[in-house]
Design an enzyme around this catalytic site. Sequence first.
Site, PDB file in Angstrom:
ATOM      1  CG  HIS A  54     -30.810  13.079  35.447  1.00  8.13           C
ATOM      2  ND1 HIS A  54     -29.881  12.080  35.242  1.00  8.13           N
ATOM      3  CD2 HIS A  54     -30.754  13.368  36.783  1.00  8.13           C
ATOM      4  CE1 HIS A  54     -29.283  11.772  36.382  1.00  8.13           C
ATOM      5  NE2 HIS A  54     -29.792  12.552  37.334  1.00  8.13           N
ATOM      6  CG  HIS A  56     -30.517  15.769  39.377  1.00 12.44           C
ATOM      7  ND1 HIS A  56     -30.921  14.551  39.879  1.00 12.44           N
ATOM      8  CD2 HIS A  56     -31.589  16.607  39.502  1.00 12.44           C
ATOM      9  CE1 HIS A  56     -32.183  14.644  40.293  1.00 12.44           C
ATOM     10  NE2 HIS A  56     -32.608  15.874  40.071  1.00 12.44           N
ATOM     11  CG  ASP A  58     -25.118  14.340  40.499  1.00 13.73           C
ATOM     12  OD1 ASP A  58     -26.153  14.864  40.055  1.00 13.73           O
ATOM     13  OD2 ASP A  58     -25.118  13.223  41.074  1.00 13.73           O
ATOM     14  CG  HIS A  59     -26.074  12.891  36.344  1.00 17.41           C
ATOM     15  ND1 HIS A  59     -25.805  11.587  36.001  1.00 17.41           N
ATOM     16  CD2 HIS A  59     -26.434  12.868  37.654  1.00 17.41           C
ATOM     17  CE1 HIS A  59     -26.013  10.804  37.051  1.00 17.41           C
ATOM     18  NE2 HIS A  59     -26.390  11.565  38.068  1.00 17.41           N
ATOM     19  CG  HIS A 110     -33.621  10.189  39.352  1.00 16.64           C
ATOM     20  ND1 HIS A 110     -33.422   9.901  40.685  1.00 16.64           N
ATOM     21  CD2 HIS A 110     -32.627  11.038  39.001  1.00 16.64           C
ATOM     22  CE1 HIS A 110     -32.369  10.551  41.125  1.00 16.64           C
ATOM     23  NE2 HIS A 110     -31.863  11.251  40.127  1.00 16.64           N
ATOM     24  CG  ASP A 134     -28.913   9.188  38.829  1.00 17.28           C
ATOM     25  OD1 ASP A 134     -27.892   8.604  38.419  1.00 17.28           O
ATOM     26  OD2 ASP A 134     -28.857  10.190  39.578  1.00 17.28           O
ATOM     27  CG  HIS A 173     -24.850   7.944  41.229  1.00 18.92           C
ATOM     28  ND1 HIS A 173     -24.178   8.978  41.845  1.00 18.92           N
ATOM     29  CD2 HIS A 173     -25.888   8.510  40.570  1.00 18.92           C
ATOM     30  CE1 HIS A 173     -24.790  10.122  41.587  1.00 18.92           C
ATOM     31  NE2 HIS A 173     -25.839   9.863  40.814  1.00 18.92           N
TER      32      HIS A 173
END
Length: 282
Positions: A54, A56, A58-59, A110, A134, A173
């Site tokens: 996805h 975001h 942090d990915h 998400h 996530d 995570h």
Amino acid sequence: MKVKVISVLEDNYMYLVIEESTRDAVAVDAAVPKRLLEIIRKEDVVLRAILTTHHHWDHARGNEELAQLFPGLQVFGADERIGALTHKVTHGQELTFGAIRVRCLFTPCHTSGHMCYFMWEDDSPDAPALFSGDTLFVGGCGQFFEGTAEQMHTNLTQILGTLPKDTKVFCGHECTVRNLKFALKVEPENEVVKEKLAWARQRDDEDLPTVPSTLQEEFLYNPFLRVTEESVQRFTGRTDPVEVLRMLRSERDNFKKPKERPNPQAMLAFDWGLFGPFLEKK
């Protein structure tokens, strides 16, 4: 097929999946290029593609830099917001990287464009792997930022929950201890939860990852996969599976919220070395 588990940022995982006969590799959620490049060099492999679950940061934050470093690099995902995207994939689409087979599994909730990746090798004795981003965590599931409980219920029961039970789950995570503390609140008499939590705490103390789990294990201790169990329904005061899931997510969101955490963008800047010039000044 060899999976390298790479810890980055505060609690993120990115992965490097290596086709051992050709030494070609595919990255999943390449957030920190510097760290990924270290592993690529150490393993002596060639990066062929990135699979992004996805958009975001942090990915997906490393996609642009890696695309510049590796001309022709393929970047797969289901959301136009993913940086350096070259191939937009759809639910059920299959990809091939040497002997590695990938099935794309669309799991919106998400984020509205979240995609999981199910990987296997034909004629291999090894269990298949699910890179769940996530959507599904060890002992938990992702927050419903851009979707509904109905969508997450479909994701967990009809899409991911029907995969082979020996499937290894590699999530986005490291939040297993927190998830299992909540699972224990939901089912205080569940012995499997107690055992898994004790194990996860030990791993955490030793700074070791708790991934992968297996799908079969998740059905024993993950409350979000146990919405038809009487004990989970009793905790939520609901019996309809979607309503049980909705209540679980609400309770989890308010469960021992962590103390103020460092700004994630600042942490990422440290990871990239952007503060270096300032720190070096007298």
